[in-house]
Design a protein around this motif. Structure first.
Motif, PDB file in Angstrom:
ATOM      1  N   GLY A 145       0.809  -1.213   0.000  1.00  0.00           N
ATOM      2  CA  GLY A 145       0.000   0.000   0.000  1.00  0.00           C
ATOM      3  C   GLY A 145       0.842   1.263   0.000  1.00  0.00           C
ATOM      4  N   GLU A 146       0.267   2.356   0.483  1.00  0.00           N
ATOM      5  CA  GLU A 146       0.929   3.662   0.469  1.00  0.00           C
ATOM      6  C   GLU A 146       1.464   4.074   1.825  1.00  0.00           C
ATOM      7  OE1 GLU A 146      -2.003   6.295  -1.244  1.00  0.00           O
ATOM      8  OE2 GLU A 146      -1.225   5.927  -3.256  1.00  0.00           O
ATOM      9  N   SER A 147       1.126   3.328   2.892  1.00  0.00           N
ATOM     10  CA  SER A 147       1.640   3.675   4.208  1.00  0.00           C
ATOM     11  C   SER A 147       3.152   3.527   4.239  1.00  0.00           C
ATOM     12  CB  SER A 147       1.013   2.788   5.289  1.00  0.00           C
ATOM     13  OG  SER A 147      -0.365   3.046   5.421  1.00  0.00           O
ATOM     14  N   GLY A 148       3.778   4.305   5.083  1.00  0.00           N
ATOM     15  CA  GLY A 148       5.226   4.294   5.254  1.00  0.00           C
ATOM     16  C   GLY A 148       5.576   5.479   6.121  1.00  0.00           C
ATOM     17  N   PHE A 149       6.128   5.230   7.303  1.00  0.00           N
ATOM     18  CA  PHE A 149       6.342   6.317   8.262  1.00  0.00           C
ATOM     19  C   PHE A 149       7.593   7.110   7.904  1.00  0.00           C
ATOM     20  CE2 PHE A 149       7.476   8.476  12.133  1.00  0.00           C
ATOM     21  CZ  PHE A 149       6.248   8.902  12.609  1.00  0.00           C
ATOM     22  N   PHE A 150       7.428   8.425   7.732  1.00  0.00           N
ATOM     23  CA  PHE A 150       8.539   9.312   7.399  1.00  0.00           C
ATOM     24  C   PHE A 150       9.332   9.612   8.677  1.00  0.00           C
ATOM     25  CE2 PHE A 150       5.676   9.742   3.920  1.00  0.00           C
ATOM     26  CZ  PHE A 150       6.458  10.084   2.822  1.00  0.00           C
ATOM     27  N   LEU A 151      10.599   9.195   8.670  1.00  0.00           N
ATOM     28  CA  LEU A 151      11.389   9.206   9.896  1.00  0.00           C
ATOM     29  C   LEU A 151      11.904  10.585  10.289  1.00  0.00           C
ATOM     30  CD1 LEU A 151      13.211   5.869   9.210  1.00  0.00           C
ATOM     31  CD2 LEU A 151      11.833   6.351  11.241  1.00  0.00           C
ATOM     32  N   LYS A 152      11.857  11.545   9.391  1.00  0.00           N
ATOM     33  CA  LYS A 152      12.385  12.859   9.750  1.00  0.00           C
ATOM     34  C   LYS A 152      11.600  13.485  10.889  1.00  0.00           C
ATOM     35  CE  LYS A 152      14.484  16.943   7.703  1.00  0.00           C
ATOM     36  NZ  LYS A 152      14.545  17.866   6.553  1.00  0.00           N
ATOM     37  N   THR A 153      10.278  13.233  10.949  1.00  0.00           N
ATOM     38  CA  THR A 153       9.495  13.793  12.051  1.00  0.00           C
ATOM     39  C   THR A 153       9.862  13.140  13.380  1.00  0.00           C
ATOM     40  OG1 THR A 153       7.639  12.247  11.878  1.00  0.00           O
ATOM     41  CG2 THR A 153       7.569  14.203  10.475  1.00  0.00           C
ATOM     42  N   GLY A 154      10.534  11.984  13.332  1.00  0.00           N
ATOM     43  CA  GLY A 154      11.009  11.326  14.546  1.00  0.00           C
ATOM     44  C   GLY A 154      12.413  11.732  14.933  1.00  0.00           C
ATOM     45  N   GLY A 155      12.980  12.698  14.217  1.00  0.00           N
ATOM     46  CA  GLY A 155      14.306  13.193  14.567  1.00  0.00           C
ATOM     47  C   GLY A 155      15.435  12.616  13.740  1.00  0.00           C
ATOM     48  N   TYR A 156      15.131  11.849  12.707  1.00  0.00           N
ATOM     49  CA  TYR A 156      16.180  11.322  11.831  1.00  0.00           C
ATOM     50  C   TYR A 156      16.501  12.378  10.785  1.00  0.00           C
ATOM     51  CZ  TYR A 156      15.496   6.778  14.002  1.00  0.00           C
ATOM     52  OH  TYR A 156      15.423   5.741  14.912  1.00  0.00           O
ATOM     53  N   GLY A 157      17.340  13.308  11.194  1.00  0.00           N
ATOM     54  CA  GLY A 157      17.570  14.544  10.480  1.00  0.00           C
ATOM     55  C   GLY A 157      16.982  15.679  11.296  1.00  0.00           C
ATOM     56  N   SER A 158      17.498  16.878  11.109  1.00  0.00           N
ATOM     57  CA  SER A 158      17.011  18.028  11.867  1.00  0.00           C
ATOM     58  C   SER A 158      15.542  18.284  11.548  1.00  0.00           C
ATOM     59  CB  SER A 158      17.842  19.263  11.514  1.00  0.00           C
ATOM     60  OG  SER A 158      17.324  20.409  12.165  1.00  0.00           O
ATOM     61  N   TRP A 159      14.747  18.490  12.595  1.00  0.00           N
ATOM     62  CA  TRP A 159      13.313  18.765  12.431  1.00  0.00           C
ATOM     63  C   TRP A 159      12.960  20.002  13.238  1.00  0.00           C
ATOM     64  CZ3 TRP A 159       9.854  17.537   9.032  1.00  0.00           C
ATOM     65  CH2 TRP A 159       8.513  17.796   9.289  1.00  0.00           C
ATOM     66  N   GLY A 160      12.575  21.061  12.552  1.00  0.00           N
ATOM     67  CA  GLY A 160      12.271  22.311  13.232  1.00  0.00           C
ATOM     68  C   GLY A 160      13.460  22.859  13.998  1.00  0.00           C
ATOM     69  N   GLY A 161      14.677  22.570  13.488  1.00  0.00           N
ATOM     70  CA  GLY A 161      15.894  23.012  14.155  1.00  0.00           C
ATOM     71  C   GLY A 161      16.330  22.119  15.291  1.00  0.00           C
ATOM     72  N   HIS A 162      15.554  21.078  15.604  1.00  0.00           N
ATOM     73  CA  HIS A 162      15.896  20.177  16.711  1.00  0.00           C
ATOM     74  C   HIS A 162      16.584  18.930  16.186  1.00  0.00           C
ATOM     75  CE1 HIS A 162      15.709  18.095  20.506  1.00  0.00           C
ATOM     76  NE2 HIS A 162      15.093  17.080  19.925  1.00  0.00           N
ATOM     77  N   ILE A 163      17.601  18.471  16.922  1.00  0.00           N
ATOM     78  CA  ILE A 163      18.372  17.285  16.567  1.00  0.00           C
ATOM     79  C   ILE A 163      18.331  16.321  17.750  1.00  0.00           C
ATOM     80  CG2 ILE A 163      20.655  16.438  15.889  1.00  0.00           C
ATOM     81  CD1 ILE A 163      21.220  19.228  14.782  1.00  0.00           C
ATOM     82  N   HIS A 164      18.355  15.023  17.474  1.00  0.00           N
ATOM     83  CA  HIS A 164      18.375  14.017  18.548  1.00  0.00           C
ATOM     84  C   HIS A 164      19.335  14.413  19.681  1.00  0.00           C
ATOM     85  CE1 HIS A 164      16.893  10.327  16.057  1.00  0.00           C
ATOM     86  NE2 HIS A 164      15.927  10.859  16.776  1.00  0.00           N
ATOM     87  N   GLY A 165      18.878  14.248  20.903  1.00  0.00           N
ATOM     88  CA  GLY A 165      19.739  14.443  22.058  1.00  0.00           C
ATOM     89  C   GLY A 165      19.920  15.877  22.492  1.00  0.00           C
ATOM     90  N   SER A 166      19.161  16.806  21.938  1.00  0.00           N
ATOM     91  CA  SER A 166      19.295  18.220  22.297  1.00  0.00           C
ATOM     92  C   SER A 166      18.345  18.578  23.448  1.00  0.00           C
ATOM     93  CB  SER A 166      18.987  19.113  21.083  1.00  0.00           C
ATOM     94  OG  SER A 166      19.895  18.860  20.049  1.00  0.00           O
ATOM     95  N   TRP A 167      18.784  19.461  24.290  1.00  0.00           N
ATOM     96  CA  TRP A 167      18.015  19.860  25.466  1.00  0.00           C
ATOM     97  C   TRP A 167      16.818  20.714  25.072  1.00  0.00           C
ATOM     98  CZ3 TRP A 167      17.082  19.055  30.392  1.00  0.00           C
ATOM     99  CH2 TRP A 167      16.543  20.058  31.189  1.00  0.00           C
ATOM    100  N   LEU A 168      15.621  20.315  25.526  1.00  0.00           N
ATOM    101  CA  LEU A 168      14.408  21.093  25.290  1.00  0.00           C
ATOM    102  C   LEU A 168      13.692  21.442  26.589  1.00  0.00           C
ATOM    103  CD1 LEU A 168      12.878  19.243  22.186  1.00  0.00           C
ATOM    104  CD2 LEU A 168      14.045  21.459  22.229  1.00  0.00           C
ATOM    105  N   GLY A 169      14.310  21.127  27.714  1.00  0.00           N
ATOM    106  CA  GLY A 169      13.693  21.413  29.002  1.00  0.00           C
ATOM    107  C   GLY A 169      13.417  20.138  29.788  1.00  0.00           C
ATOM    108  N   LYS A 170      12.908  20.310  31.019  1.00  0.00           N
ATOM    109  CA  LYS A 170      12.672  19.152  31.887  1.00  0.00           C
ATOM    110  C   LYS A 170      11.678  18.174  31.281  1.00  0.00           C
ATOM    111  CE  LYS A 170      14.019  21.231  36.281  1.00  0.00           C
ATOM    112  NZ  LYS A 170      13.627  21.497  37.692  1.00  0.00           N
ATOM    113  N   LEU A 171      10.657  18.678  30.585  1.00  0.00           N
ATOM    114  CA  LEU A 171       9.739  17.839  29.829  1.00  0.00           C
ATOM    115  C   LEU A 171       9.160  18.678  28.707  1.00  0.00           C
ATOM    116  CD1 LEU A 171       8.153  15.208  29.358  1.00  0.00           C
ATOM    117  CD2 LEU A 171       6.380  16.116  30.879  1.00  0.00           C
ATOM    118  N   HIS A 172       9.274  18.151  27.495  1.00  0.00           N
ATOM    119  CA  HIS A 172       8.765  18.866  26.325  1.00  0.00           C
ATOM    120  C   HIS A 172       8.020  17.876  25.443  1.00  0.00           C
ATOM    121  CE1 HIS A 172       8.696  21.837  23.034  1.00  0.00           C
ATOM    122  NE2 HIS A 172       8.900  20.789  22.242  1.00  0.00           N
ATOM    123  N   LEU A 173       6.820  18.253  24.989  1.00  0.00           N
ATOM    124  CA  LEU A 173       6.024  17.440  24.084  1.00  0.00           C
ATOM    125  C   LEU A 173       5.569  18.291  22.909  1.00  0.00           C
ATOM    126  CD1 LEU A 173       3.685  15.566  26.619  1.00  0.00           C
ATOM    127  CD2 LEU A 173       5.726  14.640  25.511  1.00  0.00           C
TER     128      LEU A 173
END
Length: 388
Positions: free
Chosen positions: A298-326
């Motif tokens: 089918g056409e489903s397939g999860f795009f990994l960039k929104t999960g942090g595989y590559g910079s997303w909105g200027g954020h990169i894996h392992g970067s500090w966003l505060g005590k809890l950020h969602l």
């Protein structure tokens, strides 16, 4: 309190599993890119619905982050979370995103609680059909500096899935044989963790990377023979600068057979560069030739960039966003030209595989960049992103 030369005491220290003269509050490697990561991709066998999951623990950064998402056809929902590790150092969870071991080396539990970020949630258990298997160590030395940029080991496991998935108020029952999945667990020094230092030799830009033909294929898949027994193929090919290949045929009794050569002969959608189908042509160490047929579901397939595989909105894996950020977002049509330019090629594509009378399922991650006229791929279709 512990003496200054001993790490803090954790619950895990009660077990008889220590391998160095320190506590589980520390790791032997001081590199800020040290990462321990969980990934999972679970999908219906008709390809109509898919769940993706990731959790990363960055011990020397004091951070744990993760994502959970749903792909339904061309639509995608993503929930992301990041928190301070010391707030609960032994909990494998970030806000509503949870991961637990049900039975070691056999069953794991992926869970996204109902949340205020996106109208999705799930409660899924993956049960393995073969034991977990290691891939070859992924070791990459920087050709310009000599530094080890990547030193990661990884095992993976595939199997059937049970539980529930809720999307926009509609709950779907998930049953084995109708849903399958794969998960992996990796640890070591990893690329693309945190912002790169500004006073070092600059790396190539993504556009420079696309000037040369190259790509990546990572596809673990399990197959079931008519007698009910299982085996799997696990293939990772990184062409271009990485030059890495790990390929095995793995049996349910735990044995591994080395694949000497793996040649992907894949058909791509010429606009999106998504995998449509094709073959993986394998040459075993013994010289035996084998062919695995691959078909995208089918056409489903999860795009990994929104999960942090590559910079997303200027954020990169392992970067500090505060005590809890969602946070998170919804894409109604990931395949539109506008969204492809943002999301790129890299996605977890559910596939059906076949070898003779053995049939099964797997997850295929693919990147192909540069111009490939023989495949109908021009520069206009090169939606390239960096990946981690």
């Amino acid at each position: 309190m512990a003496p200054k030369d001993i790490g803090a005491l954790r619950g895990a220290d009660e077990t008889l599993n220590h391998q160095l003269a320190d506590t589980f509050a520390t790791v032997a490697e001081s590199d800020l890119a040290w990462t321990e990561k969980i990934w999972g991709s679970l999908a219906s066998t008709d390809g109509s619905l898919q769940v993706d999951f990731g959790l990363g623990k960055y011990h020397n950064r004091g951070i744990i982050d993760g994502f959970a998402g749903v792909s339904r056809g061309r639509a995608q929902w993503t929930v992301r979370g990041s928190r301070e590790l010391r707030s609960d150092p032994e909990e494998t969870a970030v806000g509503p995103i949870h991961y637990e071991i049900v039975a070691p080396l056999n069953q794991v539990w992926f869970r996204l609680e109902p949340n205020d970020v996106q109208p999705i949630s799930f409660d899924l258990v993956l049960s393995g059909v073969t034991p977990p298997f290691f891939e070859d160590r992924n070791l990459v030395r920087n050709r310009r500096t000599g530094r080890v940029d990547v030193n990661v080991i990884r095992y993976h496991q595939g199997g059937w899935v049970s539980g529930t998935v809720t999307v926009d108020g509609e709950t779907h029952e998930v049953r084995p044989e109708a849903w399958f999945g794969y998960r992996d667990h990796s640890w070591g020094v990893r690329q693309a963790v945190g912002a790169p230092p500004t006073d070092l030799i600059r790396s190539r830009t993504p556009r420079q990377e696309t000037q040369v033909k190259g790509g990546m294929k990572w596809t673990p898949a399990f197959l079931r023979r008519p007698d009910g027994s299982y085996y799997e193929t696990a293939i990772f090919i990184a062409e271009g600068a990485w030059g890495y290949t790990s390929a095995y045929l793995n049996s349910s009794d735990g044995t591994q057979l080395k694949i000497r050569d793996a040649e992907p002969r894949i058909e791509y959608d010429t606009r999106t560069r998504f995998v449509k189908g094709g073959e993986l042509r394998l040459t075993m160490d013994s010289g035996e030739k084998r062919v695995i047929e691959v078909e995208a579901l089918g056409e489903s397939g999860f795009f990994l960039k929104t999960g942090g595989y590559g910079s997303w909105g200027g954020h990169i894996h392992g970067s500090w966003l505060g005590k809890l950020h969602l946070d998170g977002e919804y894409f109604e049509d990931c395949w539109s030209e506008e969204n492809l330019g943002v999301l790129g090629q890299l996605r977890d594509t559910p596939v059906r595989v076949r070898e003779g009378d053995a049939v099964g399922y797997g997850i295929l991650e693919s990147l192909i960049y540069g111009e490939w006229p023989e495949l109908g791929l021009t520069a206009d279709s090169d939606h390239q992103v960096s990946f981690a």
